[in-house]
Design a protein around this motif. Structure first.
Motif, PDB file in Angstrom:
ATOM      1  N   ASP A 120       0.862  -1.229   0.256  1.00 50.87           N
ATOM      2  CA  ASP A 120       0.004  -0.167  -0.039  1.00 50.87           C
ATOM      3  C   ASP A 120       0.923   1.201  -0.028  1.00 50.87           C
ATOM      4  O   ASP A 120       0.247   2.274  -0.633  1.00 50.87           O
ATOM      5  N   THR A 121       2.105   1.380   0.556  1.00 49.55           N
ATOM      6  CA  THR A 121       2.980   2.263   0.634  1.00 49.55           C
ATOM      7  C   THR A 121       3.357   2.550  -0.322  1.00 49.55           C
ATOM      8  O   THR A 121       3.717   3.963  -0.839  1.00 49.55           O
ATOM      9  N   GLU A 122       3.524   1.901  -1.540  1.00 45.06           N
ATOM     10  CA  GLU A 122       4.344   2.146  -2.710  1.00 45.06           C
ATOM     11  C   GLU A 122       3.424   2.938  -3.720  1.00 45.06           C
ATOM     12  O   GLU A 122       3.772   4.167  -4.135  1.00 45.06           O
ATOM     13  N   PRO A 123       2.335   2.616  -3.984  1.00 40.41           N
ATOM     14  CA  PRO A 123       1.567   3.590  -4.882  1.00 40.41           C
ATOM     15  C   PRO A 123       1.166   4.759  -3.982  1.00 40.41           C
ATOM     16  O   PRO A 123       0.921   5.958  -4.816  1.00 40.41           O
ATOM     17  N   ALA A 124       1.102   4.727  -2.797  1.00 39.50           N
ATOM     18  CA  ALA A 124       0.592   5.943  -1.888  1.00 39.50           C
ATOM     19  C   ALA A 124       1.695   7.241  -2.324  1.00 39.50           C
ATOM     20  O   ALA A 124       1.449   8.255  -2.203  1.00 39.50           O
ATOM     21  N   SER A 125       3.080   6.489  -2.136  1.00 39.09           N
ATOM     22  CA  SER A 125       3.990   7.451  -2.473  1.00 39.09           C
ATOM     23  C   SER A 125       4.078   8.184  -3.924  1.00 39.09           C
ATOM     24  O   SER A 125       4.228   9.514  -3.917  1.00 39.09           O
ATOM     25  N   ASP A 185      -7.263  10.595   0.679  1.00 41.08           N
ATOM     26  CA  ASP A 185      -8.779  10.439   0.702  1.00 41.08           C
ATOM     27  C   ASP A 185      -9.569  10.185   1.862  1.00 41.08           C
ATOM     28  O   ASP A 185      -9.038   9.154   2.547  1.00 41.08           O
ATOM     29  N   ALA A 186     -10.470  11.046   2.289  1.00 41.94           N
ATOM     30  CA  ALA A 186     -11.219  11.073   3.518  1.00 41.94           C
ATOM     31  C   ALA A 186     -11.659   9.583   3.516  1.00 41.94           C
ATOM     32  O   ALA A 186     -11.893   8.816   4.702  1.00 41.94           O
ATOM     33  N   ASP A 187     -12.415   8.989   2.501  1.00 42.00           N
ATOM     34  CA  ASP A 187     -13.075   7.722   2.441  1.00 42.00           C
ATOM     35  C   ASP A 187     -12.424   6.570   2.282  1.00 42.00           C
ATOM     36  O   ASP A 187     -12.566   5.540   2.612  1.00 42.00           O
ATOM     37  N   LYS A 188     -11.287   6.618   1.563  1.00 38.40           N
ATOM     38  CA  LYS A 188     -10.398   5.187   1.157  1.00 38.40           C
ATOM     39  C   LYS A 188      -8.962   5.741   1.077  1.00 38.40           C
ATOM     40  O   LYS A 188      -8.291   5.786   0.017  1.00 38.40           O
ATOM     41  N   PRO A 189      -8.555   6.331   2.469  1.00 42.48           N
ATOM     42  CA  PRO A 189      -7.027   6.599   2.498  1.00 42.48           C
ATOM     43  C   PRO A 189      -6.307   5.338   2.469  1.00 42.48           C
ATOM     44  O   PRO A 189      -6.558   4.097   2.387  1.00 42.48           O
ATOM     45  N   ARG A 190      -4.938   5.750   2.125  1.00 39.14           N
ATOM     46  CA  ARG A 190      -3.832   4.871   2.456  1.00 39.14           C
ATOM     47  C   ARG A 190      -3.672   4.226   3.923  1.00 39.14           C
ATOM     48  O   ARG A 190      -4.257   4.916   4.851  1.00 39.14           O
ATOM     49  N   ILE A 191      -3.200   3.025   4.068  1.00 38.22           N
ATOM     50  CA  ILE A 191      -3.227   2.489   5.246  1.00 38.22           C
ATOM     51  C   ILE A 191      -2.430   3.150   6.379  1.00 38.22           C
ATOM     52  O   ILE A 191      -2.950   3.372   7.493  1.00 38.22           O
ATOM     53  N   LEU A 192      -1.225   3.620   6.151  1.00 35.90           N
ATOM     54  CA  LEU A 192      -0.502   4.062   7.065  1.00 35.90           C
ATOM     55  C   LEU A 192      -0.334   5.608   6.867  1.00 35.90           C
ATOM     56  O   LEU A 192      -0.343   6.243   6.110  1.00 35.90           O
ATOM     57  N   GLY A 193      -0.225   6.245   8.397  1.00 41.01           N
ATOM     58  CA  GLY A 193      -0.486   7.633   8.472  1.00 41.01           C
ATOM     59  C   GLY A 193       0.346   8.732   7.510  1.00 41.01           C
ATOM     60  O   GLY A 193      -0.049   9.417   6.767  1.00 41.01           O
ATOM     61  N   ALA A 194       1.939   8.384   7.421  1.00 39.67           N
ATOM     62  CA  ALA A 194       2.519   9.335   6.783  1.00 39.67           C
ATOM     63  C   ALA A 194       2.050   9.330   5.250  1.00 39.67           C
ATOM     64  O   ALA A 194       2.627  10.306   4.465  1.00 39.67           O
ATOM     65  N   PHE A 195       1.694   8.234   4.823  1.00 35.52           N
ATOM     66  CA  PHE A 195       1.323   8.075   3.368  1.00 35.52           C
ATOM     67  C   PHE A 195       0.039   8.740   2.825  1.00 35.52           C
ATOM     68  O   PHE A 195      -0.397   8.661   1.878  1.00 35.52           O
ATOM     69  N   ASN A 196      -0.554   9.598   4.051  1.00 32.94           N
ATOM     70  CA  ASN A 196      -1.837  10.377   3.736  1.00 32.94           C
ATOM     71  C   ASN A 196      -1.417  11.654   3.768  1.00 32.94           C
ATOM     72  O   ASN A 196      -2.229  12.977   3.692  1.00 32.94           O
ATOM     73  N   GLU A 197      -0.237  12.002   4.286  1.00 29.25           N
ATOM     74  CA  GLU A 197       0.126  13.544   4.457  1.00 29.25           C
ATOM     75  C   GLU A 197       0.623  13.963   3.092  1.00 29.25           C
ATOM     76  O   GLU A 197       1.155  13.453   2.139  1.00 29.25           O
ATOM     77  N   PRO A 198       0.420  15.364   2.792  1.00 25.36           N
ATOM     78  CA  PRO A 198       0.564  15.945   1.387  1.00 25.36           C
ATOM     79  C   PRO A 198       2.009  16.087   1.158  1.00 25.36           C
ATOM     80  O   PRO A 198       2.953  16.509   2.236  1.00 25.36           O
ATOM     81  N   THR A 199       2.591  15.754   0.291  1.00 19.84           N
ATOM     82  CA  THR A 199       4.077  16.359  -0.103  1.00 19.84           C
ATOM     83  C   THR A 199       3.981  17.198  -1.028  1.00 19.84           C
ATOM     84  O   THR A 199       4.049  17.015  -2.134  1.00 19.84           O
TER      85      THR A 199
END
Ligand code: BYC
Length: 469
Positions: A120-125, A185-199
């Motif tokens: 999950d972290t890979e596409p998230a980044s 995304d508020a409804d279907k976020p990525r699993i781990l915290g840092a991967f939902n933070e804006p970069t």
């Protein structure tokens, strides 16, 4: 299994052609991945020629080939390190027994969860970084961003291969969901915290690749020890690619730091007035991304971590450096929160393994920060960048319920509310850093806020046209 990667529709060294069912399943997933890449991958650059490295073998030397590629044509594939005959479990309850080539039934759910979390972290980044191509400080940096992005895409392939091959229908469903969740995304976020933070700008990108990709290094290294052999072999090759990502982060921040120190020596030393990022602002982004990344190691005391170790699925960083691999009866001395106070206690080692891994990670981060401080010293600047205390600004685990200064002193929520803007980027900092982000796309030219790299990619000069117009 060979070291050389085939030239099929899905490049691989796992004899995919020998398993028609799996090949069909992955060929059905491939267009969905490409659709996701086009929708969520780097915006605006899909039709350009980018000077990228592509894996052509899994040999330690000469595994990569460099050439111009359009990103949607990148050869995403499945590359595992060759099997080591006679490999045995290196730790946990099965230490010394032959490793598994199939998923053991009793650990199936735990293993799937680990693979899905990693995947999950890979596409998230990639999603987090998708707008950065609009504002790169140079063509060299732009190319590095895309290199990181395509390789994170490949790391997704690595986990999807495991899901499809070893987890049947559940695995195929998980592989679909990996393309459906969205960073932030508020409804279907990525699993781990840092991967939902804006970069949202390049300073955050460099801090992310320095600190968050380094969590990737430690998590992958722990999974590379796994007694589930296909996971171990997959993660070992992923680590080869990961090294460049951390180089991008560490050298990126180093160049911003160097530029700041240079500007401090001219025009009265006002870095912002000369279009640089001042060192206190760099410190704030360091504080932010380092602590978001500390959270990625999970809770300090964790029965999940104990179970993953006991069952031989997830080891420690470089497990064979340790003298003992069962960890029954041993303890780890660590700070814990007890009756509202910070005390040091011995915790049963298996339950402390997230903290053990985090401790190794912290040492590695410190080595990077020391190199940045050496750059400052070489420029004649006495400012010292610091890693904040591990309790500061935590949102996961034991320290998330109380507040701490960067020095590790406990403070009240009111004090935190008053002072946190001095320690973490506030809106004015974010606005300022964003105001600097203007694309510089002439070969060899650099934005005002960053020093040039010491050398180019693959022995080429810094003036090389890394991305064609
Ligand atoms: N955010 O026992 P606990 C990379 C959840 S980066 C949200 O404390 P555990 C990369 C946890 O899932 C490396 N939730 O921790 C870098 C659990 O939920 P459930 C990625 C979190 O389970 C840059 C609950 O809290 N790989 O590769 O021992 C670019 C209690 O968990 C967080 C991995 O992480 C969080 N930060 O360990 C691209 C490796 N932390 O099950 C790529 C695989 C914990 O109760 N993952 N939770 O619903 C793992 O090994 C473990 O899942 C973790 C956490 C280390 C994440």
């Amino acid at each position: 299994m060979t070291a050389v990667i085939t030239d099929e529709k899905i490049p691989n060294n796992v004899d995919l052609a020998g398993d028609k069912r799996l090949q069909r399943a992955l060929e059905a997933w491939q267009p969905k991945f490409i659709d996701w890449w086009k929708e969520m991958g780097p915006e605006g650059w899909q039709a350009r020629d980018i000077y990228l490295r592509t894996a052509i073998s899994v040999e330690t030397d000469g595994w990569a080939h460099f050439d111009y590629v359009k990103m949607p044509d990148y050869r995403w594939g499945i590359f595992l390190e060759p099997k080591q005959e006679g490999r045995v479990h290196g730790f946990g309850d099965f230490a010394g027994q032959p490793v598994w080539d199939e998923v053991p039934g009793e650990f199936r759910n735990m293993l799937r969860r680990l693979v899905v979390t990693q995947g999950d972290t890979e596409p998230a980044s990639v999603e987090q970084q998708r707008h950065l191509g609009a504002t790169a400080p140079s063509l060299y940096d732009l190319r590095n961003l895309f290199q990181v992005n395509v390789e994170e895409g490949r790391h997704l392939w690595a986990m999807v291969y495991l899901l499809h091959t070893y987890f049947g229908r559940d695995g195929r469903e998980e592989a679909e969901e990996l393309l459906q969740r969205r960073s932030g995304d508020a409804d279907k976020p990525r699993i781990l915290g840092a991967f939902n933070e804006p970069t949202s700008h390049w300073l955050s990108f460099f801090m992310f690749t320095m600190f968050t990709d380094r969590d990737g290094k430690y998590q992958l290294a722990a999974l590379a020890e796994s007694g589930f052999d296909p996971l171990a072999r997959t993660c070992r090759f992923m680590l080869t690619e990961e090294a460049h990502h951390m180089f991008v982060g560490e050298s990126g921040v180093q160049r911003v730091v160097k530029r700041a120190a240079e500007l401090m020596k001219s025009n009265g030393g006002d870095v912002r007035a000369q279009g640089g990022v001042d060192l206190p602002t760099i410190q704030k982004y360091l504080n932010l991304w380092y602590t978001l990344s500390l959270d990625l190691f999970g809770g300090e005391v964790s029965s999940n971590a104990a179970d993953a170790f006991a069952s031989g699925l997830k080891g420690r960083y470089k497990e064979d450096r340790y003298p003992e691999h069962k960890l029954i009866g041993s303890t780890f001395s660590m700070e814990i929160l007890k009756d509202g106070k910070v005390v040091t206690e011995d915790i049963a080692m298996r339950n402390a393994l997230n903290e053990v891994l985090r401790t190794e990670y912290i040492k590695d981060c410190q080595r990077g920060v020391d190199r940045w401080n050496k750059t400052l010293k070489d420029e004649g600047c006495d400012f010292v960048l610091k890693l904040p205390d591990h309790k500061f600004h935590r949102q996961i685990g034991m320290w998330s319920t109380t507040r701490y200064t960067p020095d590790g002193q406990m403070i009240t929520a009111e004090e935190w509310a008053k002072r946190s803007g001095d320690w973490l980027p506030n809106q004015a900092d974010e606005d300022y850093v964003k105001s600097l982000m203007k694309a510089v796309y002439e070969p060899g030219k650099m934005a005002s806020w960053i020093a040039p790299p010491i050398k180019g990619i693959n022995g080429l000069p810094e003036t090389f046209e890394y991305v064609k117009p």
